[in-house]
Scaffold this motif. Structure first.
Motif, PDB file in Angstrom:
ATOM      1  N   HIS A   4      66.471   4.029  51.456  1.00  0.00           N
ATOM      2  CA  HIS A   4      65.476   4.792  52.128  1.00  0.00           C
ATOM      3  C   HIS A   4      63.859   4.931  51.520  1.00  0.00           C
ATOM      4  O   HIS A   4      63.193   4.858  52.213  1.00  0.00           O
ATOM      5  CB  HIS A   4      66.037   6.272  52.850  1.00  0.00           C
ATOM      6  CG  HIS A   4      66.019   6.907  53.579  1.00  0.00           C
ATOM      7  ND1 HIS A   4      64.903   8.443  53.393  1.00  0.00           N
ATOM      8  CD2 HIS A   4      66.178   7.084  54.797  1.00  0.00           C
ATOM      9  CE1 HIS A   4      64.715   8.520  54.123  1.00  0.00           C
ATOM     10  NE2 HIS A   4      64.988   8.035  55.375  1.00  0.00           N
ATOM     11  N   GLY A  50      63.655  10.873  61.624  1.00  0.00           N
ATOM     12  CA  GLY A  50      64.055  11.412  62.954  1.00  0.00           C
ATOM     13  C   GLY A  50      63.692  11.781  64.008  1.00  0.00           C
ATOM     14  O   GLY A  50      64.251  12.039  65.130  1.00  0.00           O
ATOM     15  N   GLU A  52      62.179  10.184  66.851  1.00  0.00           N
ATOM     16  CA  GLU A  52      62.738   9.449  67.257  1.00  0.00           C
ATOM     17  C   GLU A  52      61.335   8.783  68.372  1.00  0.00           C
ATOM     18  O   GLU A  52      60.587   8.547  68.673  1.00  0.00           O
ATOM     19  CB  GLU A  52      63.415   8.095  67.614  1.00  0.00           C
ATOM     20  CG  GLU A  52      64.184   8.817  68.239  1.00  0.00           C
ATOM     21  CD  GLU A  52      65.206   9.661  67.908  1.00  0.00           C
ATOM     22  OE1 GLU A  52      65.874  10.047  67.139  1.00  0.00           O
ATOM     23  OE2 GLU A  52      66.012  10.574  68.466  1.00  0.00           O
ATOM     24  N   THR A 133      70.838  21.643  65.580  1.00  0.00           N
ATOM     25  CA  THR A 133      70.548  20.020  64.848  1.00  0.00           C
ATOM     26  C   THR A 133      71.709  19.237  66.064  1.00  0.00           C
ATOM     27  O   THR A 133      71.878  17.952  66.104  1.00  0.00           O
ATOM     28  CB  THR A 133      70.607  19.887  63.666  1.00  0.00           C
ATOM     29  OG1 THR A 133      71.940  20.841  63.474  1.00  0.00           O
ATOM     30  CG2 THR A 133      70.118  20.319  62.404  1.00  0.00           C
ATOM     31  N   THR A 136      69.693  15.932  70.565  1.00  0.00           N
ATOM     32  CA  THR A 136      68.700  15.013  70.824  1.00  0.00           C
ATOM     33  C   THR A 136      67.243  15.162  70.466  1.00  0.00           C
ATOM     34  O   THR A 136      67.087  16.443  70.695  1.00  0.00           O
ATOM     35  CB  THR A 136      68.522  13.206  71.082  1.00  0.00           C
ATOM     36  OG1 THR A 136      67.880  13.616  72.492  1.00  0.00           O
ATOM     37  CG2 THR A 136      70.396  12.907  71.344  1.00  0.00           C
ATOM     38  N   ASN A 137      66.196  14.571  69.503  1.00  0.00           N
ATOM     39  CA  ASN A 137      65.334  15.452  69.539  1.00  0.00           C
ATOM     40  C   ASN A 137      64.521  15.129  70.685  1.00  0.00           C
ATOM     41  O   ASN A 137      63.962  15.959  71.624  1.00  0.00           O
ATOM     42  CB  ASN A 137      63.782  15.193  68.022  1.00  0.00           C
ATOM     43  CG  ASN A 137      63.445  13.818  68.705  1.00  0.00           C
ATOM     44  OD1 ASN A 137      63.276  13.342  68.901  1.00  0.00           O
ATOM     45  ND2 ASN A 137      63.946  13.188  67.165  1.00  0.00           N
TER      46      ASN A 137
END
Lengths: 210, 332
Positions: A4, A50, A52, A133, A136-137
């Motif tokens: 990562h 994260g 996206e 959390t 999904t964003n």
């Protein structure tokens, strides 16, 4: 985790190097291509943390639309030559103080933000909305933007609309003498409008334009 | 060690997807020429291999062995990058296409946005190629093509919003699963038609092949390209066409789902259904190439901005109001 980190540093290295190349490269078209590379690597960074949705919107809006228009303008105006002339001229130093001022201000703003984040950890508790959390964003952005911040959202829409109308008004010019095609006119024309039978007298001819 | 294993497994899966895609691109070029020929009462390529199936391979071989000519006055780096960009973008988009409920390389949350983003990046290969050639006709072709693709992307975006309203998710597998009872082609039929026409324009297919209108622009942005670099543009273009067909079948024709969930149909494996739908859409593409004459440039722009965009926007409002009124909105 190491993989990562490696990927993160690759992308951020590309982002920084291409950002420098945007300002350094002599050819303006190359600058725009480096700008595109910068956008792409930043959207990759967004995806890595994260976010996206933000990353994809960055790709679609900035790379897919804005940078295309940039390229258009730069290629059409042939700015490459102008920039070279500007580099060689003696008046170039007058631009440097302005740029320096802007970059110093941005630098101090960054120090304030990052310093506050680093040395006062309870600053993070002051965020207005709980982060869920599980969602999904895309979903969590939607639930925030269209409820709590609907007015700001609509306001920014209005600003965009005003900008759009302004751009149209500035560039619109009515040219006279342009022949426009109207499908309805073409289709609704029939034989009576187009053809006329005339008995031509000998040695006299016909006036067509009548 | 485990990471290395995952790495090689992923590479294997990527190859397992990419090689069939490349082979089918070659086959699809043959199919395109065949359909085109049949409409015009010709035979088309029928010499190399059974039914001429290996024609494209023969063509590709020819391109590989031809000399690559790089114009002296071109911007060499960008000139070489352009076909690579086109080809890469056409291939990476296949990562998110779901061939069945389990058979998908990357099942990401924002799959449809990824597809849209990658297809909107496709314009760069063309602009780069046209500009780097440093020649008039390629540049004109590139400018035309960029304007055309940007315009039609807008309406494709709005059409995608229509579908998303009915699904409530950006994930491609969820989009397919939402069509279990009713394919979106039925309630959103006008959108399907507009999507199809926009896809024609987005991939620079006839009747919207203005960027390479040979009567005016020689061969458009490809004029200066030769050998393998031309072949890469060409393969990328066809891979993009296949991708648009796949997108259409996932958004509107139920992706991998069989048309009727009954005995003889549901034993056929689901990737086959997706492939059949892609082929159906592609044959429509090929037929339209043979049937419809080329549009004029101003007609093209008028169609995109003044007809498709307002109509699909109105349809978004209609769909949203309908779903709201009958309480059919998906999600929570």
């Amino acid at each position: 985790m190491i993989a990562h980190a490696i990927v993160f540093y690759i992308f951020s290295l590309i982002a920084i190097v291409s950002a420098i190349m945007v300002t350094v490269s002599k050819n303006t078209v190359n600058s725009v291509f480096f700008l595109i590379l910068d956008f792409i690597s930043i959207s990759c960074l967004f995806i890595m943390i994260g976010a996206e949705f933000l990353g994809m919107i960055m790709l679609i809006v900035y790379v897919g639309a804005v940078a295309v228009l940039f390229l258009f303008v730069v290629m059409m105006l042939n700015v490459a030559q102008q920039k070279n002339e500007w580099f060689n001229s003696s008046g170039r130093s007058s631009h440097i103080p302005v740029g320096l001022l802007v970059s110093i201000i941005i630098f101090f703003e960054l120090i304030i933000v990052i310093g506050g984040w680093k040395y006062k950890p309870d600053l993070l508790d002051s965020i207005a909305i709980e982060i869920d959390t599980d969602l999904t964003n895309t979903q969590s952005l939607g639930t925030v933007i269209y409820t709590d911040y609907i007015h700001l959202f609509q306001l920014s829409g209005m600003v965009l609309l005003v900008a759009m109308i302004g751009a149209i008004v500035l560039t619109f010019r009515q040219r006279s003498g342009v022949k426009r095609q109207s499908y309805f006119k073409q289709i609704s024309r029939d034989r009576k409008d187009g053809i006329e039978l005339v008995d031509v007298e000998n040695n006299k001819g016909v006036k067509i334009d009548a | 060690m485990a990471e290395l294993f995952i790495f090689f497994e992923q590479i294997y899966r990527i190859l397992f997807l990419l090689i069939p895609v490349l082979v089918s691109v070659a086959m699809i070029v043959w199919l395109d020429r065949r359909v085109w020929a049949f409409v015009q009462k010709r035979r088309g390529p029928n010499v190399v291999g059974p039914f001429g199936l290996f024609q494209t391979l023969a063509d590709a071989l020819k391109y590989i062995f031809k000399e690559i000519i790089i114009p002296a006055s071109s911007n060499k780096v960008i000139f070489i990058l352009a076909p690579i960009v086109t080809m890469t973008l056409a291939l990476i988009a296949w990562a998110v296409i779901p061939f069945s409920e389990t058979f998908v390389l990357a099942d990401i949350n924002v799959g449809i946005l990824y597809l849209f983003a990658v297809s909107s990046l496709g314009v760069y290969g063309i602009i780069m190629g046209g500009w780097a050639s440093n020649s008039k006709y390629p540049f004109l072709g590139a400018i035309r093509s960029a304007a055309q693709m940007v315009s039609y992307e807008v309406s494709i975006g709005v059409i995608i919003i229509n579908v998303l309203l009915c699904v409530g998710s950006l994930n491609l597998s969820n989009i397919v699963l939402a069509q279990k009872d009713l394919w979106f082609v039925i309630p959103l039929f006008p959108m399907f038609i507009i999507f199809f026409i926009s896809a024609l324009a987005e991939t620079n297919r006839p009747p919207f092949d203005l960027p390479e209108a040979e009567a005016e622009l020689v061969a458009g942005y490809q004029t200066e390209y030769s050998g393998m670099m031309y072949a890469m543009f060409w393969l990328g273009e066809y891979a993009n066409i296949l991708l648009m067909c796949a997108m259409g079948s996932i958004l509107f024709l139920g992706g991998w789902l069989s048309p009727i969930d009954l005995f003889p149909f549901n034993i056929i494996p689901s990737p086959i259904w997706l492939i059949l739908k892609i082929l159906f859409l592609f044959i429509l593409f090929a037929l339209i190439k043979a049937i419809v004459p080329r549009y004029r440039y101003d007609q093209l722009m008028k169609l995109g901005w003044k007809i498709f965009l307002p109509f699909s926007l109105i349809y978004v409002v209609l769909t949203a109001s309908f779903l709201m009124y009958f309480d059919l909105l998906p999600g929570n």
